[in-house]
Design an enzyme around this catalytic site. Structure first.
Site, PDB file in Angstrom:
ATOM      1  N   ASP A   1      54.717  49.045  58.567  1.00 37.54           N
ATOM      2  CA  ASP A   1      55.308  49.889  57.644  1.00 37.54           C
ATOM      3  C   ASP A   1      56.416  50.881  58.423  1.00 37.54           C
ATOM      4  OD1 ASP A   1      55.763  51.164  55.167  1.00 37.54           O
ATOM      5  OD2 ASP A   1      54.106  52.383  54.966  1.00 37.54           O
ATOM      6  N   HIS A   2      57.078  51.856  57.727  1.00 33.87           N
ATOM      7  CA  HIS A   2      58.103  52.586  58.353  1.00 33.87           C
ATOM      8  C   HIS A   2      58.391  52.758  60.043  1.00 33.87           C
ATOM      9  CE1 HIS A   2      59.329  54.208  54.353  1.00 33.87           C
ATOM     10  NE2 HIS A   2      58.310  54.080  53.995  1.00 33.87           N
TER      11      HIS A   2
ATOM     12  N   GLU B   1      54.998  60.824  54.480  1.00 31.50           N
ATOM     13  CA  GLU B   1      53.970  59.777  54.518  1.00 31.50           C
ATOM     14  C   GLU B   1      53.738  59.392  56.251  1.00 31.50           C
ATOM     15  OE1 GLU B   1      52.511  55.783  52.157  1.00 31.50           O
ATOM     16  OE2 GLU B   1      54.361  55.646  53.370  1.00 31.50           O
TER      17      GLU B   1
ATOM     18  N   HIS C   1      57.229  59.670  48.052  1.00 30.45           N
ATOM     19  CA  HIS C   1      55.693  59.523  48.804  1.00 30.45           C
ATOM     20  C   HIS C   1      54.861  60.657  48.158  1.00 30.45           C
ATOM     21  CE1 HIS C   1      57.628  57.083  52.170  1.00 30.45           C
ATOM     22  NE2 HIS C   1      57.000  56.308  51.386  1.00 30.45           N
TER      23      HIS C   1
ATOM     24  N   HIS D   1      59.059  51.582  47.277  1.00 32.17           N
ATOM     25  CA  HIS D   1      58.295  52.690  48.180  1.00 32.17           C
ATOM     26  C   HIS D   1      58.185  53.631  47.308  1.00 32.17           C
ATOM     27  CE1 HIS D   1      58.531  51.111  52.747  1.00 32.17           C
ATOM     28  NE2 HIS D   1      59.014  50.191  51.817  1.00 32.17           N
TER      29      HIS D   1
ATOM     30  N   ASN E   1      54.619  49.556  47.508  1.00 25.44           N
ATOM     31  CA  ASN E   1      53.607  50.061  48.459  1.00 25.44           C
ATOM     32  C   ASN E   1      52.710  50.993  47.603  1.00 25.44           C
ATOM     33  OD1 ASN E   1      55.224  49.093  50.408  1.00 25.44           O
ATOM     34  ND2 ASN E   1      55.510  50.739  51.820  1.00 25.44           N
TER      35      ASN E   1
END
Length: 420
Positions: free
Chosen positions: A168-169, A241, A286, A325, A347
């Site tokens: 992820d990110h 997040e 998020h 996302h 996500n």
């Protein structure tokens, strides 16, 4: 003295041998084009047809033959995502923190009959390695992700579903983490002919567009050599997040423009063997918020597809593969409208975190009187409680609840019964 008939036979044998040798020589000297594959639609010789490999047997009736149970990478991954875009379903992409959440993901996929994306974050990798592990230079984050990926590879086929291994990110300051994972992927590729992970995500959305895509292009060149897919982000996903906090960002940055998507598409497409997906922001946030606090505009994705298609003169109305996302708490209508625009993955983190906890909480509530000591419960003061406080009991309750929530997510994503 050799009889005359024997001499004649010998001469005849020599003559045949010479003719055969001459024929072979001529054959070998023939132009190479004679052995080149025929062009599409041309008649094929019996020799060519017999030399062709047999048609690959399909593991899943509704998916391309390249897609098999277990971890999918390279061509199989591209084929899977193309199939998702064509059939208009999206794959749940789930952040995990250990083997329990990994197993819940694959259990859910087995139940709903579709693929799953198991996603490791930098913090999730560190947690998987153990919080006491030395994380100097991201050592624990790297090791935890690698250990988790190997766990998935070892057991994924037992669930009978396609599994995408993803990270992820990764913002600019965290690139050494991805560098470590890419080094491990290159080493794995040398030994096994495929990368360890299916894909990595770079989130350089806080940088200028040119720097964002410039760095992504450099990584795409490296990743393409080992058949990896790159996910990149344009615009900013709001909220917070796993260490990425965009709660106070200017709301205008939550919405990506079609021109930006095209610029990224054009630049990354210049890399040979490039495969990529785009996390374009259309108001995503998020976390879970009260209704009305988040304004999604998935029409941005539709507009971007139309813009790119016109620019490149493509017959494909959806040339870009998008990912969604900040999907937790989104309406089913917004989700499915985004899928129609080419979203092939969404996500999910906040909702699955709650589901896991809710399963554990429910287990404790149901068995509360058996969890107050090692000995003594409503059945008697001398009765043992070991079978109630065995960690496998409440962890399993968390797994089951998380899997059930993912089945619901798969329904929202049109990802149910997409294998057979």
């Amino acid at each position: 003295h050799i009889p005359k008939t024997h001499i004649e036979l010998k001469q005849q044998q020599i003559t045949y041998t010479m003719k055969f040798s001459t024929a072979v020589t001529a054959l070998l000297a023939a132009p190479a084009v004679a052995f080149a594959p025929t062009t599409f639609g041309a008649r094929r010789s019996a020799l060519q047809m017999s030399a062709e490999p047999a048609t690959e047997e399909k593991a899943f009736a509704k998916l391309p033959a390249s897609v098999k149970p277990g971890v999918v990478t390279g061509k199989a991954l591209n084929d899977l995502l193309d199939a998702a875009k064509e059939a208009e379903f999206a794959i749940p992409g789930v952040n995990i923190v250990g083997s329990a959440s990994i197993n819940a993901c694959m259990e859910a996929a087995k139940i709903y009959g579709g693929p799953i994306m198991v996603t490791f974050s930098k913090g999730g990798g560190q947690f998987n390695a153990g919080r006491a592990a030395d994380n100097t230079d991201d050592a624990a984050s790297i090791a935890g992700c690698i250990a988790g990926a190997l766990h998935v590879r070892e057991v994924a086929k037992l669930y009978g579903v396609p599994v995408v291994l993803h990270t992820d990110h990764c913002q600019k300051a965290w690139l050494p983490w991805i560098d470590g994972l890419l080094a491990a992927g290159e080493e794995y590729y040398e030994k096994h002919g495929e990368p360890l992970f299916s894909s990595h995500m770079l989130d350089l959305s806080e940088e200028t567009l040119e720097e964002n895509i410039g760095i992504c292009k450099e990584y795409m060149e490296r990743m393409a050599k080992i058949d990896m897919l790159l996910e990149f982000e344009l615009g900013i996903t709001g909220g917070e997040e796993d260490g990425v906090d965009n709660t106070d960002v200017d709301s205008s940055r939550l919405y990506t423009q079609p021109e930006e998507v095209f610029y990224a598409y054009e630049q990354l497409s210049q890399v040979p063997n490039a495969a990529f997906t785009c996390a374009a922001s259309f108001g995503n946030v998020h976390g879970v918020y009260a209704p009305g606090n988040v304004e999604l505009k998935p029409v941005i994705l539709h507009n971007s597809q139309e813009y790119i298609s016109e620019k490149i003169g493509s017959d494909d109305p959806k040339p870009m593969k998008f990912v969604f996302h900040g999907g937790s708490g989104s309406s089913t209508e917004d989700i499915q409208y985004a899928i129609k625009a080419g979203v092939i993955k969404m996500n999910i983190d906040t909702d699955t975190q709650w589901a896991f906890w809710d399963g554990v909480r429910g287990y404790e509530a149901e068995n509360h009187d058996y969890l107050q000591g090692q000995i003594g419960n409503p059945d008697g003061d001398d009765k043992p409680n070991k079978k109630y406080y065995d960690p496998r009991q409440f962890i399993r309750a968390g797994e089951s609840a998380m899997a059930a929530r993912l089945v619901k997510a798969a329904e929202d994503l049109n990802c149910v019964n997409v294998l057979n």
